[in-house]
Enzyme design. Sequence first.
Site, PDB file in Angstrom:
ATOM      1  N   LYS A 242       0.860  -1.191   0.000  1.00  0.00           N
ATOM      2  CA  LYS A 242       0.000   0.000   0.000  1.00  0.00           C
ATOM      3  C   LYS A 242       0.895   1.239   0.000  1.00  0.00           C
ATOM      4  CE  LYS A 242      -3.364   2.583   2.851  1.00  0.00           C
ATOM      5  NZ  LYS A 242      -4.292   2.558   4.003  1.00  0.00           N
ATOM      6  N   ASP A 247      -2.700  10.101   3.389  1.00  0.00           N
ATOM      7  CA  ASP A 247      -4.098   9.692   3.546  1.00  0.00           C
ATOM      8  C   ASP A 247      -4.817  10.709   4.428  1.00  0.00           C
ATOM      9  OD1 ASP A 247      -6.526   8.476   3.841  1.00  0.00           O
ATOM     10  OD2 ASP A 247      -5.793   6.792   5.067  1.00  0.00           O
ATOM     11  N   LYS A 254     -10.397  12.686   7.827  1.00  0.00           N
ATOM     12  CA  LYS A 254      -9.938  12.284   9.159  1.00  0.00           C
ATOM     13  C   LYS A 254      -9.955  13.488  10.095  1.00  0.00           C
ATOM     14  CE  LYS A 254      -6.678   8.622   7.827  1.00  0.00           C
ATOM     15  NZ  LYS A 254      -7.294   7.494   8.558  1.00  0.00           N
ATOM     16  N   ASP A 324     -12.269   6.969   3.450  1.00  0.00           N
ATOM     17  CA  ASP A 324     -11.053   6.727   4.232  1.00  0.00           C
ATOM     18  C   ASP A 324     -10.642   5.247   4.195  1.00  0.00           C
ATOM     19  OD1 ASP A 324      -8.898   7.355   5.777  1.00  0.00           O
ATOM     20  OD2 ASP A 324     -10.025   7.558   7.664  1.00  0.00           O
ATOM     21  N   GLU A 326      -9.542   3.692   1.790  1.00  0.00           N
ATOM     22  CA  GLU A 326      -9.003   3.829   0.428  1.00  0.00           C
ATOM     23  C   GLU A 326      -7.927   2.794   0.123  1.00  0.00           C
ATOM     24  OE1 GLU A 326      -7.761   5.306   2.985  1.00  0.00           O
ATOM     25  OE2 GLU A 326      -5.646   4.906   2.595  1.00  0.00           O
ATOM     26  N   ARG A 328      -7.699  -0.352   0.723  1.00  0.00           N
ATOM     27  CA  ARG A 328      -8.222  -1.597   0.165  1.00  0.00           C
ATOM     28  C   ARG A 328      -8.643  -1.429  -1.286  1.00  0.00           C
ATOM     29  NH1 ARG A 328     -12.767  -1.947   4.752  1.00  0.00           N
ATOM     30  NH2 ARG A 328     -11.043  -0.921   5.832  1.00  0.00           N
TER      31      ARG A 328
HETATM   32  N1  BES Z   1      -4.424   4.455   6.677  1.00  0.00           N
HETATM   33  C1  BES Z   1      -5.564   4.174   7.465  1.00  0.00           C
HETATM   34  C2  BES Z   1      -5.297   3.145   8.568  1.00  0.00           C
HETATM   35  C3  BES Z   1      -4.314   3.519   9.648  1.00  0.00           C
HETATM   36  C4  BES Z   1      -4.774   4.010  10.853  1.00  0.00           C
HETATM   37  C5  BES Z   1      -2.962   3.318   9.490  1.00  0.00           C
HETATM   38  C6  BES Z   1      -3.887   4.314  11.860  1.00  0.00           C
HETATM   39  C7  BES Z   1      -2.071   3.628  10.496  1.00  0.00           C
HETATM   40  C8  BES Z   1      -2.530   4.117  11.694  1.00  0.00           C
HETATM   41  C9  BES Z   1      -6.691   3.616   6.592  1.00  0.00           C
HETATM   42  O1  BES Z   1      -6.726   4.061   5.291  1.00  0.00           O
HETATM   43  C10 BES Z   1      -7.980   4.006   7.246  1.00  0.00           C
HETATM   44  O2  BES Z   1      -8.203   5.161   7.411  1.00  0.00           O
HETATM   45  N2  BES Z   1      -8.806   3.028   7.590  1.00  0.00           N
HETATM   46  C11 BES Z   1     -10.047   3.280   8.211  1.00  0.00           C
HETATM   47  C12 BES Z   1     -11.050   2.294   7.677  1.00  0.00           C
HETATM   48  C13 BES Z   1     -12.462   2.577   8.053  1.00  0.00           C
HETATM   49  C14 BES Z   1     -12.923   3.889   7.422  1.00  0.00           C
HETATM   50  C15 BES Z   1     -13.344   1.455   7.576  1.00  0.00           C
HETATM   51  C16 BES Z   1      -9.878   3.115   9.726  1.00  0.00           C
HETATM   52  O3  BES Z   1      -9.076   2.295  10.148  1.00  0.00           O
HETATM   53  O4  BES Z   1     -10.517   3.851  10.464  1.00  0.00           O
HETATM   54 ZN    ZN Z   2      -7.788   5.883   5.057  1.00  0.00          ZN
HETATM   55 ZN    ZN Z   3      -4.851   4.647   4.511  1.00  0.00          ZN
END
Ligand code: BES
Ligand code: ZN
Ligand code: ZN
Length: 478
Positions: A242, A247, A254, A324, A326, A328
């Site tokens: 990834k 992000d 966020k 968010d 993204e 996946r």
């Molecule tokens: N990049 C983030 C995940 C992340 C969180 C990495 C903290 C490192 C530290 C990912 O893209 C994300 O935001 N995932 C969301 C998914 C949700 C919206 C289903 C999450 O984990 O909140």
């Molecule tokens: Zn994200």
């Molecule tokens: Zn991310």
Amino acid sequence: MFLEIGNESAGEFHIVFVVGKNFTHKFVSDAALLEKLGFDGSDESVCLLGEKGELYVGVEDGTDHESFRIAAAKAINTLKSLKIKTASVAIYDQLGTAITEAIALGLLLGAYEFTQYKSKPKPSSLEKILFTAANYHGAAIETGALKAALSKATLVADAVNFVRDLVNQTPEDLTPTSLASAAQQTANDLKLECNIYDESYLKSHEMGAFLAVSRASAKPPRLIHLTHKPANARKTVALVGKGLTYDSGGLSLKPADYMSTMKADMGGAATVIAAVKLAAELALPIELHAIIGATENMIGGNAYKPDDVLIAKNGKTIEVKNTDAEGRLVLADCLCFAQDKVPHLDYLVDLATLTGACVVALGEYTSGVMGFNGELKQAFLQAANVSGELAAELPFNRHLKKLIKSEVADIANAASTRYGGSITAGLFLSEFIEDKNREKWAHIDIAGPGYVEKAWGVNPFGASGYGVRLVSAWLESL
Ligand code: BES
Ligand code: ZN
Ligand code: ZN
């Protein structure tokens, strides 16, 4: 700082490992003084005897290589602030060179500092660490084997520190194009094959999920494919990383506290580049592909939206519930690309800072290993034991799978509940794994250990380089 073989009296400071709280050892010059200073030899304890030029570090279990790595990292942390150029360390191995290699690696990983953005960096004066012929056990270790251990540790540390350097850069400096340049540079240095594809390729190959994520970014996306292809390859492995160079969350923005550190959302990408670099340097007899989706996830008038339906490279339709989620989406297309481009693969492994839920589930130090093949997952847990990184399995189940069903498309990019969020993310990815590859695939969520907000183990603040050693240990086990 580099490592060398030297003689006993050479270093200005001598690092002494106190193993199993044994203070009657010949290297302990003044046990009473150490006791007075409160040094009891417990794990992660250090004691500097300045006048004697000795630094003591504790290792409780002399069979645990990770304790040696951590103790060595602690030692170098203390020594790097002193005004000295050389330090020495004695060999602890009775058989082989595994502990020497662990100590060497701990020193090099612990010594890492990222100062690119300091206007007045204060470099450490430490130039070299001498591994002395003096041995704790009197067992002689052959110079050739010793040299090999030091150079192996140096290559591994360089690969980990390569990841740290990339991840620690600001998102203005480390963009999809500059990440592609880093991969190209690695290819040039090691004479590897590297193909870099731009937006027009993504369009003509109908990678609609990846494209949607990248659309609102001012920085053009890149699909990177770096390959180590030795003539004697025994297995073929594709690693998918990834590569979100930033992000922001997209329109499902966020909150501020969660956005900072999201420059590190390309940790998986940097790790797979480094894994190929290291495999090439170690001349591993494995055909190894690193495939990366590099882009930002931003906001703007043309941003992709919750409620959009995207069509991935394999034709599956995806309802966007949360922009968010993204990673996946980008990985879905990259996994399809990997299976198309490397049709004869034996293993397909993706590494991604994919979910906050993984950090909630396992803590900040441990990655989550998922997939359909129990032996493959076990092999990764075993490799983590060898490398000293922490990994745990997160199990799929039929109930969680139902949570990513969509009323409007084939699948939704976010589950209907937050619970089990790292597993539902893994299950989403599994939708893009062809049936014939189900048993060949593993997904490793490195959201927790990828970035370090408070130094731990062999990791200073910032990027850890997690996963390079794990993947390398796994590849060596094949
Ligand atoms: N990049 C983030 C995940 C992340 C969180 C990495 C903290 C490192 C530290 C990912 O893209 C994300 O935001 N995932 C969301 C998914 C949700 C919206 C289903 C999450 O984990 O909140
Ligand atoms: Zn994200
Ligand atoms: Zn991310």
